[in-house]
Design an enzyme around this catalytic site. Structure first.
Site, PDB file in Angstrom:
ATOM      1  N   GLU A 102       0.988  -1.387   0.009  1.00  0.00           N
ATOM      2  CA  GLU A 102      -0.073  -0.229  -0.325  1.00  0.00           C
ATOM      3  C   GLU A 102       0.540   1.287   0.396  1.00  0.00           C
ATOM      4  O   GLU A 102       2.072   1.416   0.584  1.00  0.00           O
ATOM      5  CB  GLU A 102      -1.122   0.044   1.340  1.00  0.00           C
ATOM      6  CG  GLU A 102      -0.712  -0.905   2.197  1.00  0.00           C
ATOM      7  CD  GLU A 102      -1.236  -0.779   2.977  1.00  0.00           C
ATOM      8  OE1 GLU A 102      -2.019  -1.941   3.637  1.00  0.00           O
ATOM      9  OE2 GLU A 102      -1.878   0.212   4.123  1.00  0.00           O
ATOM     10  N   CYS A 161       4.121   8.573   0.617  1.00  0.00           N
ATOM     11  CA  CYS A 161       4.316   7.961   1.792  1.00  0.00           C
ATOM     12  C   CYS A 161       4.344   6.348   1.345  1.00  0.00           C
ATOM     13  O   CYS A 161       3.322   5.408   0.802  1.00  0.00           O
ATOM     14  CB  CYS A 161       3.368   8.220   2.509  1.00  0.00           C
ATOM     15  SG  CYS A 161       3.868   6.385   3.834  1.00  0.00           S
ATOM     16  N   CYS A 191       6.269  -6.617   7.623  1.00  0.00           N
ATOM     17  CA  CYS A 191       7.708  -5.773   8.387  1.00  0.00           C
ATOM     18  C   CYS A 191       7.647  -6.943   9.603  1.00  0.00           C
ATOM     19  O   CYS A 191       6.929  -7.373  10.219  1.00  0.00           O
ATOM     20  CB  CYS A 191       6.934  -4.764   9.304  1.00  0.00           C
ATOM     21  SG  CYS A 191       8.086  -3.452   9.922  1.00  0.00           S
ATOM     22  N   CYS A 236       6.332  -4.139  16.096  1.00  0.00           N
ATOM     23  CA  CYS A 236       5.704  -2.524  16.715  1.00  0.00           C
ATOM     24  C   CYS A 236       3.660  -3.442  17.146  1.00  0.00           C
ATOM     25  O   CYS A 236       3.803  -3.752  16.702  1.00  0.00           O
ATOM     26  CB  CYS A 236       6.015  -0.773  16.696  1.00  0.00           C
ATOM     27  SG  CYS A 236       7.461  -0.982  16.398  1.00  0.00           S
ATOM     28  N   CYS A 292       1.401  -1.483  16.031  1.00  0.00           N
ATOM     29  CA  CYS A 292       1.424  -1.464  13.981  1.00  0.00           C
ATOM     30  C   CYS A 292       0.658  -2.543  13.697  1.00  0.00           C
ATOM     31  O   CYS A 292       1.252  -3.595  13.299  1.00  0.00           O
ATOM     32  CB  CYS A 292       2.622  -1.131  13.754  1.00  0.00           C
ATOM     33  SG  CYS A 292       2.381  -0.883  11.900  1.00  0.00           S
ATOM     34  N   GLU A 349      11.011  -1.410   7.208  1.00  0.00           N
ATOM     35  CA  GLU A 349      11.136  -1.014   8.406  1.00  0.00           C
ATOM     36  C   GLU A 349      12.644  -0.205   6.879  1.00  0.00           C
ATOM     37  O   GLU A 349      13.618  -1.028   6.408  1.00  0.00           O
ATOM     38  CB  GLU A 349      12.395  -1.486   9.352  1.00  0.00           C
ATOM     39  CG  GLU A 349      13.452  -1.027   9.936  1.00  0.00           C
ATOM     40  CD  GLU A 349      13.366   0.269  10.299  1.00  0.00           C
ATOM     41  OE1 GLU A 349      12.189   0.229  11.146  1.00  0.00           O
ATOM     42  OE2 GLU A 349      13.786   1.098   9.674  1.00  0.00           O
ATOM     43  N   SER A 397      11.877   7.478   7.999  1.00  0.00           N
ATOM     44  CA  SER A 397      11.983   6.956   8.745  1.00  0.00           C
ATOM     45  C   SER A 397      12.179   5.493   9.242  1.00  0.00           C
ATOM     46  O   SER A 397      12.027   4.292   9.056  1.00  0.00           O
ATOM     47  CB  SER A 397       9.966   6.932   9.216  1.00  0.00           C
ATOM     48  OG  SER A 397       9.482   6.448  10.488  1.00  0.00           O
ATOM     49  N   LEU A 432      10.052   7.548  18.400  1.00  0.00           N
ATOM     50  CA  LEU A 432      10.563   7.064  19.574  1.00  0.00           C
ATOM     51  C   LEU A 432       9.427   6.665  20.378  1.00  0.00           C
ATOM     52  O   LEU A 432       9.870   5.333  20.907  1.00  0.00           O
ATOM     53  CB  LEU A 432      10.245   8.413  19.802  1.00  0.00           C
ATOM     54  CG  LEU A 432      11.874   8.359  21.208  1.00  0.00           C
ATOM     55  CD1 LEU A 432      12.842   7.729  21.114  1.00  0.00           C
ATOM     56  CD2 LEU A 432      11.811   9.718  21.420  1.00  0.00           C
ATOM     57  N   HIS A 433       8.612   7.112  20.257  1.00  0.00           N
ATOM     58  CA  HIS A 433       6.995   6.370  20.652  1.00  0.00           C
ATOM     59  C   HIS A 433       6.954   6.420  22.293  1.00  0.00           C
ATOM     60  O   HIS A 433       6.094   5.650  22.786  1.00  0.00           O
ATOM     61  CB  HIS A 433       6.397   5.091  19.987  1.00  0.00           C
ATOM     62  CG  HIS A 433       6.426   6.124  18.692  1.00  0.00           C
ATOM     63  ND1 HIS A 433       5.915   6.772  18.083  1.00  0.00           N
ATOM     64  CD2 HIS A 433       6.176   4.571  17.701  1.00  0.00           C
ATOM     65  CE1 HIS A 433       5.905   6.313  16.989  1.00  0.00           C
ATOM     66  NE2 HIS A 433       6.802   5.195  16.364  1.00  0.00           N
TER      67      HIS A 433
HETATM   68  N1  SAH Z   1       9.615   1.412  10.753  1.00  0.00           N
HETATM   69  C1  SAH Z   1       9.599   2.583  10.256  1.00  0.00           C
HETATM   70  C2  SAH Z   1       8.758   3.292   8.810  1.00  0.00           C
HETATM   71  C3  SAH Z   1       7.268   2.532   9.366  1.00  0.00           C
HETATM   72  S1  SAH Z   1       6.414   2.962  10.262  1.00  0.00           S
HETATM   73  C4  SAH Z   1       9.330   3.844  11.143  1.00  0.00           C
HETATM   74  O1  SAH Z   1       8.857   2.546  12.623  1.00  0.00           O
HETATM   75  O2  SAH Z   1       9.572   4.418  11.487  1.00  0.00           O
HETATM   76  C5  SAH Z   1       5.465   4.785  10.280  1.00  0.00           C
HETATM   77  C6  SAH Z   1       5.403   5.353  11.626  1.00  0.00           C
HETATM   78  O3  SAH Z   1       3.527   5.002  11.339  1.00  0.00           O
HETATM   79  C7  SAH Z   1       5.904   5.117  13.099  1.00  0.00           C
HETATM   80  O4  SAH Z   1       6.596   6.650  13.194  1.00  0.00           O
HETATM   81  C8  SAH Z   1       5.008   3.730  13.242  1.00  0.00           C
HETATM   82  O5  SAH Z   1       5.412   4.160  14.484  1.00  0.00           O
HETATM   83  C9  SAH Z   1       3.341   4.917  13.230  1.00  0.00           C
HETATM   84  N2  SAH Z   1       2.409   3.555  13.577  1.00  0.00           N
HETATM   85  C10 SAH Z   1       2.442   2.529  12.713  1.00  0.00           C
HETATM   86  N3  SAH Z   1       1.138   2.125  13.273  1.00  0.00           N
HETATM   87  C11 SAH Z   1       0.861   3.353  13.091  1.00  0.00           C
HETATM   88  C12 SAH Z   1      -0.905   3.642  13.847  1.00  0.00           C
HETATM   89  N4  SAH Z   1      -1.791   2.587  14.134  1.00  0.00           N
HETATM   90  N5  SAH Z   1      -1.478   5.037  14.722  1.00  0.00           N
HETATM   91  C13 SAH Z   1      -0.304   5.666  14.040  1.00  0.00           C
HETATM   92  N6  SAH Z   1       0.413   6.218  13.762  1.00  0.00           N
HETATM   93  C14 SAH Z   1       1.146   4.513  13.696  1.00  0.00           C
END
Ligand code: SAH
Length: 341
Positions: free
Chosen positions: A90, A103, A110, A114, A117, A158, A189, A213-214
């Site tokens: 996508e 994007c 992946c 996380c 996600c 990633e 990212s 970071l989160h």
């Molecule tokens: N793997 C990379 C890039 C892909 S994710 C990374 O971790 O940065 C892109 C961004 O979307 C990341 O910051 C990820 O944590 C965030 N993301 C993933 N699931 C999400 C969700 N359900 N709502 C909002 N942001 C989300």
């Protein structure tokens, strides 16, 4: 047959030279394909017949197959592409007042796992090749008849786990006769793969870096991001300092607000202390709920308080507005649903 879109300008020069043609042919071809949007070799009038026939036999210039397109009420458009091997990926097009941003997805599935996600619901089956990264943008440009001005590698996957292909992709889209997307308009990212952050800093391209970071500490980050077990938060922060030392470029920290998990005011304080002194800003992102997970998004009033707490402590921050939630534009959601059917 290979795809034309697989080649950086230097790669194409070598390929053509090896096959008895001239390096300058590479620039001519780039101009036709990326600037003129010409996909028929026979119409490339300044290319010799000999080379045109060679290209016809060896390099395709095809768009990705569009499986489906979903348009959000806010103008965000989500594409589901079907690759040659049947994999679905996508890609999202977002329209801002400053331009059009795509994007891009970097892997099929992946492995970072996380816990919030949707991308990780389907394990990585393979890396995307350079042409599959580039064609996400060219196909949208052709289909929408637009010029894409920005790109973020923030789709499924990633990027630093598919490092070289992502770097070559940036070279193609950034090249002056390629897609001409300015380096400052390109952002990669990562969830925090420390050695690759340092490698990225040393690349001869000036694109941006965002870090997912989160969390403000190892305790929370270990719970929601498995990668933190391999590269703890202090190592990520140190890598960001080193990155700035080498590049002088500001970093973005992405921080999804998860209700009751990382959104208390004390977390804002802890986050401020963690990143103080780094040339960076924090992008606070509303969580896009995923049916399979128990997380909830922080309500807007609480999100504003978190934001104010950061700014009060001298941290640059933005509170991102939600886009595309009505079409499941959060990472991996759409593909997961479709594969699940
Ligand atoms: N793997 C990379 C890039 C892909 S994710 C990374 O971790 O940065 C892109 C961004 O979307 C990341 O910051 C990820 O944590 C965030 N993301 C993933 N699931 C999400 C969700 N359900 N709502 C909002 N942001 C989300």
């Amino acid at each position: 047959m290979q795809s034309f879109y697989n080649f950086t300008i230097n790669g194409l020069k070598s390929y053509l030279t090896e096959n008895g043609f001239k390096p300058y042919n590479a620039d001519q071809l780039y101009k036709w394909v990326y600037e003129q949007k010409e996909t028929d070799y026979h119409k490339m009038t300044n290319i010799s017949k000999n080379l045109r026939e060679f290209l016809e036999k060896n390099l395709t210039i095809e768009d990705l197959e569009i499986d489906s397109v979903y348009e959000s009420s806010d103008g965000t458009v989500k594409y589901l592409f079907k690759l040659e091997d049947g994999s679905l990926i996508e890609t999202v097009l977002m329209t801002y007042d400053y331009g059009k941003s795509v994007c891009v997805t970097s892997q099929v599935g992946c492995n970072m796992g996380c816990s919030f996600c949707a991308s990780g619901l389907l394990k990585k089956s393979r890396d995307l090749q350079v042409h599959e990264l580039v064609r996400q943008i060219t196909t949208i440009e052709h289909h929408q008849k637009i010029k894409v001005t920005h790109s973020v590698v923030m789709g499924t996957g990633e990027p630093f786990d598919n490092y070289q292909n992502v770097i070559d992709f940036i070279k193609v889209i950034n090249y002056k006769h390629g897609l001409q997307i300015g380096a400052r308009h390109i952002t990669v990212s990562t969830c925090g793969i420390v050695p690759k952050i340092l490698e990225y800093a040393k690349e001869d391209i000036k694109s941006n870096l965002a870090i997912s970071l989160h969390a403000p500490n190892n305790y929370i980050r270990n719970k929601i991001m498995k990668i933190n077990m391999a590269y703890p938060i202090q190592e990520v922060i140190q890598a960001c300092k080193d990155y700035f030392e080498v590049t002088g470029r500001r970093i973005t920290f992405e921080y999804i607000l998860l209700d009751g998990v990382n959104d208390k005011l004390e977390h804002a304080d802890e986050l401020s202390d963690l990143i103080r002194g780094i040339n960076a800003y924090v992008n606070l992102i509303p969580y896009n709920p995923v049916l399979e997970f128990h997380y909830r998004k922080t309500d807007p009033a609480k999100a504003s308080k978190f934001y104010l707490q950061l700014t009060k402590r001298g941290i640059n921050a933005t509170l991102r507005k939600e886009q595309g939630s009505d079409i499941d534009a959060a990472c991996g959601q759409l593909r997961y649903k479709k594969e699940d059917i």
